[in-house]
Design an enzyme around this catalytic site. Structure first.
Site, PDB file in Angstrom:
ATOM      1  N   ARG A 121      11.659 -29.213  -7.022  1.00 31.48           N
ATOM      2  CA  ARG A 121      10.278 -28.864  -6.619  1.00 31.48           C
ATOM      3  C   ARG A 121      10.080 -28.813  -5.099  1.00 31.48           C
ATOM      4  O   ARG A 121       8.959 -28.926  -4.616  1.00 31.48           O
ATOM      5  CB  ARG A 121       9.253 -29.824  -7.215  1.00 31.48           C
ATOM      6  N   LYS A 143       7.452 -16.694   3.699  1.00 33.56           N
ATOM      7  CA  LYS A 143       7.619 -15.910   2.469  1.00 33.56           C
ATOM      8  C   LYS A 143       9.081 -16.017   2.055  1.00 33.56           C
ATOM      9  O   LYS A 143       9.969 -15.581   2.796  1.00 33.56           O
ATOM     10  CB  LYS A 143       7.261 -14.438   2.704  1.00 33.56           C
ATOM     11  N   GLU A 185      10.516  -3.623  12.283  1.00 29.57           N
ATOM     12  CA  GLU A 185       9.498  -4.683  12.169  1.00 29.57           C
ATOM     13  C   GLU A 185       8.897  -4.983  13.554  1.00 29.57           C
ATOM     14  O   GLU A 185       7.720  -5.304  13.666  1.00 29.57           O
ATOM     15  CB  GLU A 185      10.104  -5.958  11.572  1.00 29.57           C
ATOM     16  N   LYS A 227       3.334 -12.630  14.949  1.00 27.30           N
ATOM     17  CA  LYS A 227       3.379 -13.017  13.528  1.00 27.30           C
ATOM     18  C   LYS A 227       2.735 -14.377  13.315  1.00 27.30           C
ATOM     19  O   LYS A 227       1.987 -14.588  12.360  1.00 27.30           O
ATOM     20  CB  LYS A 227       4.819 -13.000  13.006  1.00 27.30           C
ATOM     21  N   GLU A 237      -1.702 -14.870   2.412  1.00 23.14           N
ATOM     22  CA  GLU A 237      -2.058 -13.456   2.241  1.00 23.14           C
ATOM     23  C   GLU A 237      -3.250 -13.235   1.302  1.00 23.14           C
ATOM     24  O   GLU A 237      -3.181 -12.486   0.346  1.00 23.14           O
ATOM     25  CB  GLU A 237      -0.839 -12.657   1.740  1.00 23.14           C
ATOM     26  N   ARG A 241      -3.208 -11.235   6.403  1.00 18.77           N
ATOM     27  CA  ARG A 241      -1.741 -11.210   6.430  1.00 18.77           C
ATOM     28  C   ARG A 241      -1.179  -9.924   5.841  1.00 18.77           C
ATOM     29  O   ARG A 241      -0.063  -9.520   6.181  1.00 18.77           O
ATOM     30  CB  ARG A 241      -1.173 -12.442   5.702  1.00 18.77           C
ATOM     31  N   ASN A 245       2.245  -6.030   6.247  1.00 15.65           N
ATOM     32  CA  ASN A 245       2.904  -5.208   5.241  1.00 15.65           C
ATOM     33  C   ASN A 245       2.845  -3.709   5.580  1.00 15.65           C
ATOM     34  O   ASN A 245       3.149  -2.874   4.739  1.00 15.65           O
ATOM     35  CB  ASN A 245       2.259  -5.474   3.879  1.00 15.65           C
ATOM     36  N   HIS A 248       5.347  -1.189   4.144  1.00 10.44           N
ATOM     37  CA  HIS A 248       6.044  -1.820   3.023  1.00 10.44           C
ATOM     38  C   HIS A 248       5.603  -1.294   1.657  1.00 10.44           C
ATOM     39  O   HIS A 248       6.339  -1.453   0.692  1.00 10.44           O
ATOM     40  CB  HIS A 248       5.878  -3.345   3.081  1.00 10.44           C
ATOM     41  N   HIS A 252       8.979  -0.585   0.162  1.00  7.48           N
ATOM     42  CA  HIS A 252       9.550  -1.325  -0.975  1.00  7.48           C
ATOM     43  C   HIS A 252       9.854  -0.381  -2.143  1.00  7.48           C
ATOM     44  O   HIS A 252      10.860  -0.561  -2.844  1.00  7.48           O
ATOM     45  CB  HIS A 252       8.578  -2.423  -1.440  1.00  7.48           C
ATOM     46  N   HIS A 265      16.393  -2.768   4.813  1.00  6.78           N
ATOM     47  CA  HIS A 265      14.951  -3.011   4.702  1.00  6.78           C
ATOM     48  C   HIS A 265      14.209  -2.311   5.846  1.00  6.78           C
ATOM     49  O   HIS A 265      13.191  -1.650   5.628  1.00  6.78           O
ATOM     50  CB  HIS A 265      14.695  -4.524   4.716  1.00  6.78           C
TER      51      HIS A 265
HETATM   52  O1  LIG Z   1       5.470 -12.033   6.353  1.00  5.10           O
HETATM   53  C1  LIG Z   1       4.775 -11.163   5.836  1.00  5.10           C
HETATM   54  O2  LIG Z   1       3.653 -11.389   5.363  1.00  5.10           O
HETATM   55  C2  LIG Z   1       5.279  -9.776   5.745  1.00  5.10           C
HETATM   56  O3  LIG Z   1       4.689  -8.949   5.055  1.00  5.10           O
HETATM   57  C3  LIG Z   1       6.515  -9.443   6.505  1.00  5.10           C
HETATM   58  C4  LIG Z   1       7.364  -8.346   5.886  1.00  5.10           C
HETATM   59  O4  LIG Z   1       8.039  -7.697   6.936  1.00  5.10           O
HETATM   60  C5  LIG Z   1       8.418  -8.881   4.934  1.00  5.10           C
HETATM   61  O5  LIG Z   1       9.290  -7.837   4.580  1.00  5.10           O
HETATM   62  C6  LIG Z   1       7.854  -9.526   3.687  1.00  5.10           C
HETATM   63  O6  LIG Z   1       8.835 -10.216   2.997  1.00  5.10           O
HETATM   64  C7  LIG Z   1       7.252  -8.553   2.720  1.00  5.10           C
HETATM   65  O7  LIG Z   1       6.401  -9.279   1.905  1.00  5.10           O
HETATM   66  P1  LIG Z   1       6.017  -8.890   0.437  1.00  5.10           P
HETATM   67  O8  LIG Z   1       4.969  -9.892   0.095  1.00  5.10           O
HETATM   68  O9  LIG Z   1       5.472  -7.507   0.449  1.00  5.10           O
HETATM   69  O10 LIG Z   1       7.242  -9.010  -0.388  1.00  5.10           O
HETATM   70 ZN   LIG Z   2       9.571  -6.417   6.136  1.00  2.06          ZN
END
Ligand SMILES: O=C(O)C(=O)C[C@@H](O)[C@H](O)[C@H](O)COP(=O)(O)O
Ligand SMILES: [Zn+2]
Length: 362
Positions: A121, A143, A185, A227, A237, A241, A245, A248, A252, A265
């Site tokens: 945990r 994250k 980034e 950041k 988030e 936050r 993204n 992304h 993604h 990435h």
């Molecule tokens: O830290 C964050 O918040 C980000 O969104 C940074 C991104 O560059 C990073 O790739 C992050 O892992 C993406 O987050 P996700 O929640 O979309 O998987």
């Molecule tokens: Zn990223």
């Protein structure tokens, strides 16, 4: 050496940035409230370069180290890899106070972080990022995740490290593709919230690409500070936050559809930023001149800004439905609205997304 603080109450920590810091890892980690056992997680590329030095430093500080190497590649950021690492942690006798230390790039950091968040945990976690992308982004903010065949970072947690040690010397062994990937980034921070930094990047990109130490140190410090401010405002988030993204939503989808590991990435984020930029223009929120500055800087950094024809628009949109920002079937994009400002754009119409993808084909 410079330091960036990330203030999150009892989960606050320092990001240390500078030369020769890997040799100080033992002294720095032993100074944290951790037990004696350490699981040092790395990969088969970074391990041979630095694991010996880090292990020696940790042992020199009285810690007992078990090194666990995973193969190199995004496809190993998986639940299968976590199983192997839990087994290594258990056989080495790690208890709840033992630390997991990640030595490597974003894949190693995210994977080791997820193991640290879930083993018993949660055990103390330290990041030793060795790529530009990890030093400016993935090692900071908590994250942690692994991928699922259905999507990127689908299984994860918010779990802050206790310390981040970014040794800038490790960037000298970085290959060009990885360096450029990190720049996607870096450029993102300029677009979403720091016009001055964006302009600095436009003017100083050659020094960064030439790995000039002062330029790199400045880039890492500015990126981490940008950041840190966002994460301090919205750790999990719930709102702001999501601006981190940018690039992304489509990025993604590109990574998942092309198969994890086909694009880095950062390459996928660059293409995704191009799509978001086209969307901003189409929706009348971004001027063509600002859009040209964004795609121009990405291109000068050697990053792709066109979406390859083999990735069909309809498939990309379908993949975006699996994005974590998609709620109730409504796709959210982060839209740049000027250099230094972006907005969260929920309920983005699929028709607009498809048109933006077409515009980002050439
Ligand atoms: O830290 C964050 O918040 C980000 O969104 C940074 C991104 O560059 C990073 O790739 C992050 O892992 C993406 O987050 P996700 O929640 O979309 O998987
Ligand atoms: Zn990223």
């Amino acid at each position: 050496m410079s330091e960036v603080e990330i203030n999150l109450g009892s989960r606050s920590y320092r990001i240390m940035i500078g030369s020769s810091l890997l040799d100080r890892a033992g002294e720095l980690i032993a100074g944290l409230p951790v037990g004696r056992q350490v699981l040092l997680v790395t990969n088969t590329t970074v391990g041979p370069l630095y694991a010996g030095r880090v292990a020696a430093s940790l042992e020199g500080a009285g810690l007992t180290v078990t090194v666990a190497e995973v193969p190199d590649g995004e496809q190993y950021k998986s639940l299968a890899s976590t199983e192997l690492l839990y087994e290594r942690a258990f056989s080495a006798g790690l208890d709840r106070r033992s630390a997991v230390v990640a030595l490597g790039g974003g894949v190693v950091g995210d994977l080791a972080g997820f193991v640290a968040a879930t083993y018993m945990r949660g055990v103390p976690f330290v990041q030793l990022p060795t790529t530009l992308l990890a030093q400016v982004d993935s090692s900071v903010g908590g994250k942690v995740a692994v991928n699922h065949p259905r999507g990127k970072n689908i299984i994860g947690a918010f779990y802050q490290p206790s310390l981040v040690i970014a040794d800038t010397d490790t960037l000298s062994t970085l290959n060009n593709r990885e360096l450029r990937s990190g720049l996607a980034e870096v450029i993102k921070y300029g677009i979403i919230g720091d016009e001055q930094f964006f302009t600095w990047l436009e003017q100083n990109l050659p020094q960064v690409l030439a790995l000039k130490p002062e330029a790199l140190a400045y880039v890492i410090e500015q990126s981490c500070s940008n950041k840190a401010r966002v994460v301090e405002e919205d750790e999990t988030e719930q709102g702001a936050r999501a601006l981190l993204n940018l690039g992304h939503t489509a990025g993604h989808a590109i990574e998942a559809l092309a198969g994890f590991g086909r694009y880095t990435h950062g390459e996928a984020v660059a293409m995704g930023t191009a799509v978001a930029t086209q969307l901003g223009v189409q929706l009348g929120r971004l001027t063509l001149a600002a859009a040209d500055r964004i795609t121009g800087l990405l291109r000068r950094a050697g990053l792709p800004t066109t979406v390859p024809a083999e990735l069909a628009g309809a498939d990309l949109v379908a993949a975006m439905h699996g994005d974590k920002k998609t709620v109730g079937g409504a796709i959210t994009f982060i839209l740049p609205v000027k250099i230094g400002q972006a907005v969260i754009h929920p309920n983005t119409a699929e028709e607009h997304i498809s048109r933006a993808i077409v515009a980002a084909r050439t």
